[in-house]
Design a protein around this motif. Structure first.
Motif, short mmCIF file in Angstrom:
data_model
loop_
_atom_site.label_atom_id
_atom_site.label_comp_id
_atom_site.label_asym_id
_atom_site.label_seq_id
_atom_site.Cartn_x
_atom_site.Cartn_y
_atom_site.Cartn_z
N ASN A 379 0.86 -1.18 0.00
CA ASN A 379 0.00 0.00 0.00
C ASN A 379 0.90 1.24 0.00
O ASN A 379 1.46 1.61 1.03
N GLU A 381 0.18 4.40 -0.44
CA GLU A 381 -0.36 5.57 0.27
C GLU A 381 -0.10 5.48 1.78
O GLU A 381 0.30 6.45 2.42
N ARG A 382 -0.25 4.26 2.35
CA ARG A 382 0.02 4.08 3.77
C ARG A 382 1.52 4.20 4.06
O ARG A 382 1.94 4.69 5.10
N PRO A 387 0.86 5.16 9.35
CA PRO A 387 -0.38 4.49 9.78
C PRO A 387 -1.42 5.50 10.26
O PRO A 387 -1.10 6.49 10.92
N THR A 388 -2.65 5.27 9.91
CA THR A 388 -3.76 6.13 10.33
C THR A 388 -4.81 5.28 11.03
O THR A 388 -4.91 4.06 10.83
#
Length: 555
Positions: A379, A381-382, A387-388
């Motif tokens: 991923n 974007e991550r 981490p979100t």
């Protein structure tokens, strides 16, 4: 006619009688070098001027009753000539126009060539008032020379790199033909361009000129000594008459400077891998062969100097002079001066590179392939944002509802608030506390309120700023001399220390007299900077003398 004498090489072109000057009648002369006027039967010229000193010429209108010609010189003076020939109708006007046309041609031919670098510097000074004021403070007053002022100025507009820079003509010295004036007298005509060419070719002459003119000798005496020295005559009489001549200041200093420059040029050409032994017994022809050694360093027992004839010695001297002149012509084109530290660093890098190229072979070197582990990102974007927290739809709605309740509670408390102005600090206590906390107060004594412009006024601020800029320029030149790794830096450090002492005794005294008494503390920082530089120079001089005495102490 006037019985006057002409100089050697001067050719008379026009001779016109019936010309009045300073209310006296006489004869006007035009030669290939100057314009002159003398009274009838006079043996000396009452007026004479070279064409290079003439700025322009003016003539009287056609309707004027007098036919006149006026010469305007560069120093602002003028000379007026009245043509009074009445032998024929209109002959005076015809003679005036003939002189006017010839003067226009001669003035244009002898007009000094504009110095583009000087024009750029003048334009820069006119466009920058602060730089112009700094130039007047430290250059016009004689504290710093113009060359040192512009040496490190990177803001000077230079010519384009595509434009070829005018160098030194190899025939400059050969074109200096003297004019014989009398039996044993010769005369040289020097222009600013010739002087600059001589200074570029012989830096020692420029240094001696700066040190002795006009304090110890006049300009005329200096150039007379230069032309009389065997250094100017390129040692043409070496081995016959010049060796018996009295050694003069220019010859000794110039030969010493030439030896140092040749030593520096040999240092740049040293090849650490080429060290051949001396194949010839002639010490004069020894060139070092990559070692950078001079004949004086060769042992006299192993290589005794042979006896050479005067003709051979003169030929070798002439070859050395040609090589030295070629080196100075090439050196005059360099824009930046390389310090000795940078030169040593560059030589070390050249030696290391040359050694690597000699002992290493890329074809025989082992090629090692480094194994790199690839990074697999599922991923992207991550990976880029970190981490979100993943929130569900229910938690988002709960957060929005909580913010709505908090806003309603705040509005309700605000509507019920009443100001209690009786329970506050008195105005007297508030002003007292504000004064204590302000810059310059009891609780903040280290700062001055509002800066210099509010405390001392705009005039004092401008005075301090000018003095600070002038001192900062001098200190910048002084501190750039350390570490003094070459003789040039040592001489410049001594010269800049004298400039700082002169600045302290003259400019700082004037500054303190102009400064109001209540603002005398504004000069303390300038005094501290000056004293720190002078202390550094004293410490350096003491250390230098200690090292010199230690080396001279007998074992």
């Amino acid at each position: 006619m006037a019985a006057v004498e002409w100089e050697s090489g001067e050719e008379l072109i026009v001779e016109l009688p019936f010309v009045r000057h300073s209310k006296k009648d006489g004869v006007l002369y035009l030669t290939n070098q100057r314009m002159a006027w003398a009274e009838y039967s006079a043996k000396e010229f009452k007026f004479q001027c070279g064409y290079s000193n003439m700025k322009s010429q003016r003539i009287s209108p056609e309707t004027s009753s007098k036919v006149q010609l006026q010469i305007v010189l560069y120093d602002g003076s003028t000379a007026t000539f009245h043509f009074t020939n009445i032998s024929a109708d209109g002959i005076a006007l015809q003679e005036r126009n003939t002189v006017k046309d010839m003067l226009a041609k001669f003035i244009q031919h002898h007009k000094p060539k504009p110095n583009k670098e000087l024009e750029e510097k003048t334009k820069l000074l006119n466009s920058d008032p602060s730089l112009y004021q700094l130039y007047k403070d430290i250059v016009v007053s004689g504290i710093l020379t113009a060359e040192e002022f512009w040496a490190n100025k990177q803001t000077v507009t230079k010519t384009s790199s595509d434009e070829q820079k005018t160098g030194i003509s190899p025939a400059t010295m050969a074109e200096l033909q003297p004019q014989v004036n009398g039996a044993n007298a010769v005369k040289y005509t020097l222009t600013p361009e010739i002087m600059r060419a001589i200074f570029k070719t012989y830096p020692a002459v420029e240094r001696i000129h700066a040190e002795n003119v006009p304090d110890k000798m006049s300009e005329e005496d200096f150039w007379r000594q230069f032309f009389d020295s065997h250094y100017f005559h390129c040692d043409r009489m070496r081995g016959t008459g010049s060796s018996k001549r009295k050694a003069d200041l220019i010859s000794q200093s110039a030969e010493k400077d030439e030896t140092e420059q040749l030593a520096e040029s040999l240092k740049e050409c040293i090849n650490p891998l080429l060290d051949l032994t001396v194949q010839s017994t002639e010490v004069e022809t020894y060139e070092g062969y990559g070692t950078g050694l001079f004949p004086s360093l060769v042992s006299s027992s192993s290589h005794p100097p042979p006896s050479s004839s005067s003709s051979t010695s003169g030929s070798k001297s002439l070859i050395r002079r040609f090589n030295h002149q070629s080196m100075m012509i090439l050196k005059s084109r360099t824009k930046d001066q390389v310090t000795s530290t940078e030169l040593e660093t560059g030589n070390a890098e050249k030696k290391a590179k040359l050694l690597r190229e000699t002992v290493e072979n890329s074809e025989l070197a082992r090629v090692t392939e480094s194994s790199v582990v690839g990074l697999t990102i599922s991923n992207s974007e991550r990976y880029c944002h970190g981490p979100t927290i993943v929130q569900t739809t229910d938690s988002g709605s709960d957060a929005a509802e909580g913010r709505h309740h908090a806003l309603e509670a705040f509005q309700q408390q605000l509507s019920q608030w009443n100001a209690n102005l009786s329970n506050v600090m008195s105005s007297e206590d508030a002003c007292h506390a504000l004064a204590n906390l302000s810059p310059g107060g009891v609780l903040n004594p280290a700062q001055h309120a509002g800066g210099t412009q509010y405390v001392a006024g705009a005039s004092v601020e401008e005075l301090v700023k000018r003095q600070h800029c002038a001192l900062a320029e001098l200190l910048r030149h002084f501190w750039m001399c350390f570490p003094a790794t070459s003789k040039f830096l040592e001489e410049k450090a001594t010269r800049m220390a004298a400039c700082l002492q002169s600045f302290r005794d003259s400019k700082m005294m004037e500054f303190k007299e102009k400064l109001p008494v209540e603002h005398h503390q504004l000069s303390e920082h300038l005094d501290d900077m000056l004293q720190a530089a002078l202390d550094k120079y004293s410490t350096w001089q003491a250390r230098k003398l200690a090292n010199k005495s230690r080396t001279q102490k007998p074992s």
